[in-house]
Motif scaffolding. Structure first.
Motif, PDB file in Angstrom:
ATOM      1  N   GLU A 145       0.813  -1.216   0.000  1.00  0.00           N
ATOM      2  CA  GLU A 145       0.000   0.000   0.000  1.00  0.00           C
ATOM      3  C   GLU A 145       0.851   1.272   0.000  1.00  0.00           C
ATOM      4  O   GLU A 145       0.430   2.303  -0.524  1.00  0.00           O
ATOM      5  CB  GLU A 145      -0.940  -0.006   1.213  1.00  0.00           C
TER       6      GLU A 145
ATOM      7  N   LYS B 224       1.525   2.070  -3.496  1.00  0.00           N
ATOM      8  CA  LYS B 224       0.337   2.639  -4.132  1.00  0.00           C
ATOM      9  C   LYS B 224       0.176   4.121  -3.779  1.00  0.00           C
ATOM     10  O   LYS B 224      -0.140   4.961  -4.636  1.00  0.00           O
ATOM     11  CB  LYS B 224      -0.906   1.857  -3.702  1.00  0.00           C
TER      12      LYS B 224
ATOM     13  N   ALA C 119      -1.360   3.925 -10.282  1.00  0.00           N
ATOM     14  CA  ALA C 119      -1.249   3.408  -8.914  1.00  0.00           C
ATOM     15  C   ALA C 119      -1.703   1.950  -8.848  1.00  0.00           C
ATOM     16  O   ALA C 119      -2.851   1.648  -8.521  1.00  0.00           O
ATOM     17  CB  ALA C 119      -2.073   4.271  -7.956  1.00  0.00           C
ATOM     18  N   ASP C 120      -0.784   1.036  -9.156  1.00  0.00           N
ATOM     19  CA  ASP C 120      -1.114  -0.390  -9.094  1.00  0.00           C
ATOM     20  C   ASP C 120      -0.460  -1.090  -7.906  1.00  0.00           C
ATOM     21  O   ASP C 120      -0.630  -2.296  -7.705  1.00  0.00           O
ATOM     22  CB  ASP C 120      -0.708  -1.091 -10.392  1.00  0.00           C
ATOM     23  N   GLY C 121       0.312  -0.331  -7.088  1.00  0.00           N
ATOM     24  CA  GLY C 121       0.937  -0.912  -5.911  1.00  0.00           C
ATOM     25  C   GLY C 121       2.173  -1.743  -6.199  1.00  0.00           C
ATOM     26  O   GLY C 121       2.699  -2.400  -5.305  1.00  0.00           O
TER      27      GLY C 121
END
Length: 441
Positions: A392, A395, A405-407
């Motif tokens: 997280e 992200k 923002a795909d982490g």
């Protein structure tokens, strides 16, 4: 020699807006899959690799691949070859996969830049041999001078040779060669960047060599002695299945023929390989007593007993590997948490975990490896994140940087972090630590 063909090669430094224009100037294109960093040694995918491949396939342009290596061991070279196969298995190349052997940067201070000619040649041979075993055509790319002075080119002549010499003619004569890169300043009207351009003299086809039959060694339980000369190229058979490891990967770096290997260590490493699905690069396994003393190893090191290995996993953070080993029940685990670091695992009976945060600092005992350093910045709980991390905090970082923002901390995220750090006068290392978070938030 066959019909002359004109070949281009592209990477993230070639931003192509219209791939149909490439088709007008090139009969084929060699695409950079990725590279190994010249400091930390992390393998990374070229940020435009997937985009380039989509464009070439849409236009029906034949292609091959290349990988910029900074391998310093044969096991790292094998891992690079495995990485190339993993990243390209959905494609159907007409040209080989080339091992790019050259200086990492103009300063020549990369991790592999000072290898001996013998070491560099052996590493290139392992890369090409491994690719051939995986069913791909393999080759070596290097400059004329590099082939003449930094590699034993004659030993690589069984693979495709691609020589670079920016001149009106190619003066390389040590071995036959399939391609000659004659310029890096080729211009295509409608595209803003320069391209490398080569002549190809061989009619490559989509056919690839059959995978070689692997010579195997049944792994008996316990610690056993092997011969590098007689058994080095044999792969271990574990429970009737061929493992991803060969005996030579566990050899001592002093070149000794005798190798001690604990079957439990091989099983442990195979579990790591199977769990992550990525290549395991062993940087140090068995050590003779004399070599261990020479490098200031611990007097009772498990390496001297064939019970330990230092390694990295391609595309996986070392902390994540250490955490997996902890959860899988390994008793001896060391996490070397610095640039160019690695994970140590051994088959000791009593539990002991440790961590070292700098090459020049002492290690210290830890209870486990479950998390990265965390801290509160501007009322937000965040952790240090770097290439290959997935969480997280990554992200949140991506959201603050204004990128997808795909982490997953991949090449695009690292590039964005470096740009941010440079813009704000921070240390440009591509790692989002406390100082970067403080400015970002």
């Amino acid at each position: 020699m066959g019909k002359l063909k004109k070949i281009g090669d592209i990477s993230k430094y070639n931003a192509v807006s219209n791939y149909s224009l490439l088709k007008e100037h090139f009969d084929g294109v060699i695409v950079r899959i990725g590279y190994r960093g010249y400091t930390a040694g992390t393998i990374k995918e070229d940020t435009l690799f997937r985009k380039h491949m989509a464009g070439l396939e849409k236009e029906g342009i034949p292609y091959g691949f290349y990988f910029m290596s900074q391998a310093v061991t044969e096991s790292e070279a094998a891992a690079e070859a495995d990485y190339c196969r993993e990243r390209t298995k959905e494609y159907h190349p007409s040209y080989p996969v080339y091992y790019d052997s050259e200086l990492s940067n103009p300063k020549g201070n990369g991790r592999a830049d000072n290898l001996s000619r013998r070491e560099r040649t052996d590493i290139a041979k392992v890369f090409c041999k491994r690719l051939t075993e995986l069913g791909l055509l393999a080759g070596v790319y290097a400059s004329k001078a590099w082939l003449q002075e930094k590699l034993y080119a004659a030993e690589l002549a069984g693979y495709s040779i691609w020589v670079a010499q920016y001149n009106s003619r190619c003066g390389y004569m040590l071995t036959p060669y399939d391609m000659w890169q004659y310029t890096s300043r080729y211009l295509i009207p409608g595209l803003s960047c320069c391209f490398d351009r080569s002549y190809c003299y061989k009619d490559f086809t989509a056919e690839v060599p059959d995978r070689a039959e692997a010579d195997t060694e049944v792994m008996a339980e316990g610690i056993h002695t092997y011969s590098l000369k007689e058994q080095g190229d044999k792969a271990f058979l574990i429970d009737g299945a061929e493992s991803n490891f060969k005996i030579r990967e566990f050899r001592c770096k002093d070149g000794s023929d005798r190798i001690l290997i604990d079957s439990r260590l091989v099983r442990m490493l195979q579990k790591v390989r199977s769990h992550f699905g990525n290549a395991v690069s062993i940087t140090s396994a068995y050590r003779t007593e004399s070599y261990n003393k020479k490098i200031n190893g611990a007097p009772a090191s498990y390496h001297t007993k064939g019970m330990a290995a230092d390694f990295t996993v391609t595309g996986v953070a070392n902390r994540e590997v250490a955490y997996y080993l902890e959860k899988s029940g390994a008793k001896g685990i060391g996490f070397y948490n610095y640039t160019g670091g690695f994970v140590h695992a051994d088959t000791r009976a009593q539990k002991y975990y440790w961590q070292q945060d700098s090459r020049n600092e002492k290690y210290y005992s830890v209870s486990g490896f479950s998390s990265s350093p965390v801290y509160i910045v501007k009322d937000r709980l965040v952790s240090t994140v770097r290439y290959n991390d997935r969480n997280e905090s990554v992200k949140l970082l991506q959201m603050k940087l204004g990128i997808r923002a795909d982490g997953i901390f991949g090449p695009a995220t690292e590039d964005a972090v470096r740009i941010f750090q440079k813009t704000h006068g921070l240390t440009v290392d591509g790692v989002a630590g406390y100082n970067t978070w403080s400015v970002l938030l």
